[in-house]
Design a protein around this motif. Structure first.
Motif, short mmCIF file in Angstrom:
data_model
loop_
_atom_site.label_atom_id
_atom_site.label_comp_id
_atom_site.label_asym_id
_atom_site.label_seq_id
_atom_site.Cartn_x
_atom_site.Cartn_y
_atom_site.Cartn_z
N ARG A 19 -2.98 0.45 -0.08
CA ARG A 19 -2.64 1.85 -0.35
C ARG A 19 -1.50 2.04 -1.35
N ARG A 20 -1.46 1.25 -2.42
CA ARG A 20 -0.45 1.45 -3.47
C ARG A 20 -1.15 1.91 -4.74
N ARG A 21 -1.04 3.19 -5.02
CA ARG A 21 -1.73 3.77 -6.17
C ARG A 21 -1.17 3.24 -7.49
N ASP A 22 0.14 3.01 -7.55
CA ASP A 22 0.74 2.57 -8.80
C ASP A 22 0.21 1.22 -9.25
N LEU A 23 -0.03 0.32 -8.30
CA LEU A 23 -0.56 -0.99 -8.68
C LEU A 23 -2.04 -0.93 -9.01
N VAL A 24 -2.76 0.05 -8.45
CA VAL A 24 -4.15 0.23 -8.83
C VAL A 24 -4.23 0.58 -10.32
N LEU A 72 -16.14 -4.12 -15.53
CA LEU A 72 -15.80 -2.82 -14.96
C LEU A 72 -16.23 -2.73 -13.50
N ALA A 73 -17.40 -3.28 -13.21
CA ALA A 73 -17.86 -3.27 -11.82
C ALA A 73 -16.97 -4.16 -10.95
N ALA A 74 -16.60 -5.33 -11.48
CA ALA A 74 -15.78 -6.27 -10.70
C ALA A 74 -14.38 -5.72 -10.45
N ILE A 75 -13.75 -5.15 -11.48
CA ILE A 75 -12.40 -4.65 -11.30
C ILE A 75 -12.39 -3.41 -10.40
N SER A 76 -13.47 -2.64 -10.41
CA SER A 76 -13.56 -1.50 -9.50
C SER A 76 -13.64 -1.97 -8.05
N ILE A 77 -14.41 -3.02 -7.81
CA ILE A 77 -14.50 -3.57 -6.46
C ILE A 77 -13.15 -4.14 -6.03
N THR A 87 -10.05 -3.42 -7.07
CA THR A 87 -8.97 -2.45 -6.90
C THR A 87 -9.26 -1.40 -5.83
N PHE A 88 -10.45 -0.78 -5.88
CA PHE A 88 -10.74 0.34 -4.99
C PHE A 88 -11.30 -0.11 -3.64
N ALA A 89 -12.23 -1.07 -3.67
CA ALA A 89 -12.86 -1.49 -2.42
C ALA A 89 -11.99 -2.46 -1.63
N LEU A 90 -11.19 -3.27 -2.33
CA LEU A 90 -10.37 -4.27 -1.63
C LEU A 90 -8.90 -3.84 -1.55
N TYR A 91 -8.24 -3.76 -2.71
CA TYR A 91 -6.78 -3.56 -2.68
C TYR A 91 -6.38 -2.19 -2.15
N LEU A 92 -6.95 -1.13 -2.69
CA LEU A 92 -6.51 0.21 -2.30
C LEU A 92 -6.80 0.49 -0.83
N LEU A 95 -13.86 -12.46 -6.61
CA LEU A 95 -13.92 -11.36 -5.63
C LEU A 95 -14.09 -11.88 -4.21
N LEU A 96 -14.91 -12.92 -4.05
CA LEU A 96 -15.13 -13.48 -2.72
C LEU A 96 -13.86 -14.08 -2.15
N VAL A 97 -13.13 -14.81 -2.98
CA VAL A 97 -11.88 -15.43 -2.52
C VAL A 97 -10.87 -14.36 -2.12
N MET A 98 -10.75 -13.29 -2.89
CA MET A 98 -9.81 -12.23 -2.56
C MET A 98 -10.26 -11.47 -1.31
N PHE A 99 -11.56 -11.29 -1.15
CA PHE A 99 -12.06 -10.60 0.04
C PHE A 99 -11.73 -11.39 1.30
#
Length: 213
Positions: free
Chosen positions: A27-32, A11-16, A18-23, A112-116
């Motif tokens: 800025r696509r709410r539907d994919l979040v 839950l912590a990883a997916i929050s980081i 989606t919200f900290a990186l992707y959104l 997470l590091l690779v995506m960041f």
């Protein structure tokens, strides 16, 4: 106890992710919503299957099936596909409960590091991809590249003609280029025509008067 730790870590990883990186970046709410739902769904199913002998095989099969269904249901950009698989991988890793705990945490942190880093706006910021519609039918590569570099103000790396319309005089091109406005400055705007001033005509001299005799 370990299952609860894995769930909280996911839950912590997916929050980081989606919200900290992707959104924040796209800025696509539907994919979040899609990333969150898919991650938690995979986590729940993988956790339920982890106790069985075939849990690992079923989990990997679920990973593949869900990927095919999701990718066939809508068109995604390549970076969105990367986030999608990352969300699936996080849920699957946490759901399978790989021992020891530090290994699970390290694998999730690595994703997470690779995506960041890979999706950071400072990584290759000038490299771009666009579909360009030109107002001329251009079939020759040299002329096409020159025109695209003039329009896009950058160095064209590849240009694939999608449509060459000789009737309507139009070319549709898929272009990958490096934006560099300093090297390819914008064309100069033509100077406006200055107003032409004309001198006012001099007042006519009064006609001489003649006194009657």
């Amino acid at each position: 106890m370990n299952s609860l730790v894995f769930i909280l870590a996911d839950l912590a990883a997916i929050s980081i992710l989606t919200f900290a990186l992707y959104l924040r970046r796209h800025r696509r709410r539907d994919l979040v919503v899609s990333y969150l739902g898919m991650n938690v769904g995979v986590l729940a199913v993988a956790t339920a299957l982890s106790g069985s002998a075939a849990g690992l095989g079923l989990g990997l099969g679920l990973f593949g099936v869900l990927s095919i269904i999701r990718l066939r249901s809508t068109e995604l950009a390549q970076h969105e596909v990367a986030y999608y698989f990352s969300a699936l991988a996080l849920g699957l890793i946490a759901g399978l409960g790989i021992e020891p705990l530090w290994l699970t945490g390290s694998l999730m942190a690595l994703i997470l590091l690779v995506m960041f880093v890979g999706d950071h706006p400072r990584v290759l910021p000038a490299h771009r991809h666009q579909t360009v519609v030109l107002d001329r039918a251009i079939a020759e590569d040299g002329e096409l590249y020159a025109r695209l570099e003039e329009v896009l103000h950058g160095k064209v790396h590849s240009a694939t003609i999608s449509e060459l319309d000789l009737v309507n005089d139009k070319t549709i091109v898929d272009v990958r280029y490096a934006y560099s406005p300093a090297v390819f400055p914008a064309p100069a705007v033509p100077a406006s025509i200055s107003a032409i001033t004309t001198a006012a005509p001099a007042p006519a001299a009064p006609a001489p008067s003649f006194d009657a005799p």
